[in-house]
Design an enzyme around this catalytic site. Structure first.
Site, short mmCIF file in Angstrom:
data_model
loop_
_atom_site.label_atom_id
_atom_site.label_comp_id
_atom_site.label_asym_id
_atom_site.label_seq_id
_atom_site.Cartn_x
_atom_site.Cartn_y
_atom_site.Cartn_z
N GLU A 75 0.81 -1.22 0.00
CA GLU A 75 0.00 0.00 0.00
C GLU A 75 0.84 1.28 0.00
O GLU A 75 0.38 2.33 0.43
CB GLU A 75 -0.95 -0.01 1.19
CG GLU A 75 -2.04 -1.06 1.07
CD GLU A 75 -3.14 -0.85 2.08
OE1 GLU A 75 -4.24 -0.42 1.67
OE2 GLU A 75 -2.91 -1.09 3.29
N HIS A 94 -0.63 5.49 7.52
CA HIS A 94 -1.79 4.63 7.30
C HIS A 94 -1.86 3.65 8.46
O HIS A 94 -0.88 2.96 8.75
CB HIS A 94 -1.69 3.86 5.99
CG HIS A 94 -2.70 2.76 5.87
ND1 HIS A 94 -4.06 2.98 6.03
CD2 HIS A 94 -2.57 1.43 5.65
CE1 HIS A 94 -4.70 1.85 5.90
NE2 HIS A 94 -3.83 0.88 5.67
N HIS A 96 -4.56 1.03 11.18
CA HIS A 96 -5.80 0.30 11.42
C HIS A 96 -6.21 0.51 12.88
O HIS A 96 -6.79 -0.40 13.49
CB HIS A 96 -5.61 -1.19 11.16
CG HIS A 96 -5.00 -1.53 9.84
ND1 HIS A 96 -4.20 -2.64 9.65
CD2 HIS A 96 -5.06 -0.89 8.64
CE1 HIS A 96 -3.80 -2.68 8.40
NE2 HIS A 96 -4.31 -1.63 7.76
N HIS A 165 -11.36 -0.67 6.89
CA HIS A 165 -9.92 -0.85 6.71
C HIS A 165 -9.11 -0.07 7.73
O HIS A 165 -8.26 -0.63 8.41
CB HIS A 165 -9.56 -0.41 5.28
CG HIS A 165 -8.14 -0.66 4.89
ND1 HIS A 165 -7.71 -0.55 3.60
CD2 HIS A 165 -7.04 -1.00 5.62
CE1 HIS A 165 -6.41 -0.83 3.54
NE2 HIS A 165 -5.98 -1.10 4.76
#
Length: 234
Positions: A75, A94, A96, A165
Site C-alpha cells: 500500500e 496509514h 488500522h 480498513h
C-alpha cells in the site's frame, strides 16, 4: 535527506506502535526534503522492528528505488498518491487503529470532541473503495489509481477514514503527523464513550482551527514523552 529525518521516521514507527496506532501492520513515511518527488518508508516489515537502515526510497508513482532491491509495503500507493496531490504534506500515516474503524462503517461521523483533536475539522471524509474498484477487492490500496481515488477523497483534510480498513493521516512534519495519528485514535475512543451518555457538544469549526493552531506550537512536548516511552526496553 538528513540522518535526523530517517532517525525520526524510525522512531515514529516505534511511537505509533507504543501508542496503539500501529500494530504488526500500518506504516508511516516522510517526503524527501531534498527531492520532493520522492519519499522514504520502511521496507515491508512490522513497524515495531523498523530501524534507520530499513528505509527505502519511493517516487510519486509508487516505484521503489533501492540499491538492495528490497520491497516495501503493497500500500505504498497511499503515500505516493497523497504526496503527488498534496505538495504541503511532508508525512503520511496509514493505520488500522481500532477505535477509528467503527466510524468508517456506520453513519456516525468522526468529529472533534476535545481541544486535542481540532485538526479533524468539521468533516472527516470516508473513502469507499467500492466506488472505485467494485465489491470484490481485498480493500487494499494496491495501485496508483486507487491511491489517487483515496487522495481525492482526502482532499484538503488532515484525516480520511477507509471503510472497513482504517485511516490515513497527514501532516507537514513527522511530529505533526504522529500527533494527529495518536489523537485521531483518542478522539474516536472518547466520541464512542460520550455517545453512550447523551448528545455531544462538538467543537465548532472555528474552535477546531484555533485549537489545532495552538497544538501545533507544542508538538515537541508529547513527542519527547512518546520518544522516552517508546525507547524503554529497547
Amino acid at each position: 535527506m538528513t540522518t535526523q529525518h530517517l532517525e525520526d521516521l524510525a522512531l515514529a514507527n516505534h511511537i505509533l506502535v507504543n501508542e496503539g496506532v500501529l500494530d504488526g501492520f500500518g506504516h508511516i513515511s516522510v517526503r524527501n526534503p531534498n527531492n520532493p518527488e520522492r519519499f522514504f518508508i520502511a521496507r515491508s516489515m512490522a513497524p515495531a522492528l523498523v530501524e534507520v537502515e530499513d528505509m527505502v526510497e519511493v517516487d510519486l508513482d509508487g516505484n521503489v528505488h533501492d540499491a538492495q532491491g528490497r520491497r516495501t509495503y503493497v500500500e505504498r500507493f497511499i503515500h505516493s498518491a497523497i504526496y503527488k496531490a498534496r505538495p504541503d504534506v511532508m508525512s503520511v500515516i496509514h493505520s488500522h487503529s481500532p477505535a477509528v474503524i467503527p466510524f468508517g462503517v456506520t453513519g456516525a461521523r468522526l468529529r472533534p470532541i476535545c481541544h486535542m483533536s481540532g485538526f479533524l475539522g468539521a468533516v472527516t471524509p470516508v473513502y469507499e473503495i467500492r466506488h472505485s474498484a467494485g465489491e470484490s477487492t481485498d480493500l487494499l490500496i494496491s495501485n496508483q489509481a486507487l491511491g489517487e481515488s483515496l487522495a481525492k477523497v482526502l482532499g484538503q483534510s488532515n484525516v480520511a477514514l477507509m471503510r472497513g480498513h482504517g485511516s490515513v493521516t497527514v501532516g507537514n512534519s513527522i511530529k505533526q503527523a504522529v500527533f494527529r495519528g495518536v489523537y485521531t485514535e483518542s478522539n474516536a475512543r472518547l466520541q464512542s464513550e460520550a455517545s453512550r451518555l447523551g448528545e455531544i457538544t462538538f467543537l465548532t469549526e472555528a474552535e477546531a482551527q484555533a485549537t489545532s493552531d495552538m497544538n501545533d506550537m507544542h508538538l515537541d512536548r508529547p513527542w519527547e514523552m512518546w520518544k522516552r516511552n517508546a525507547n524503554k526496553g529497547r
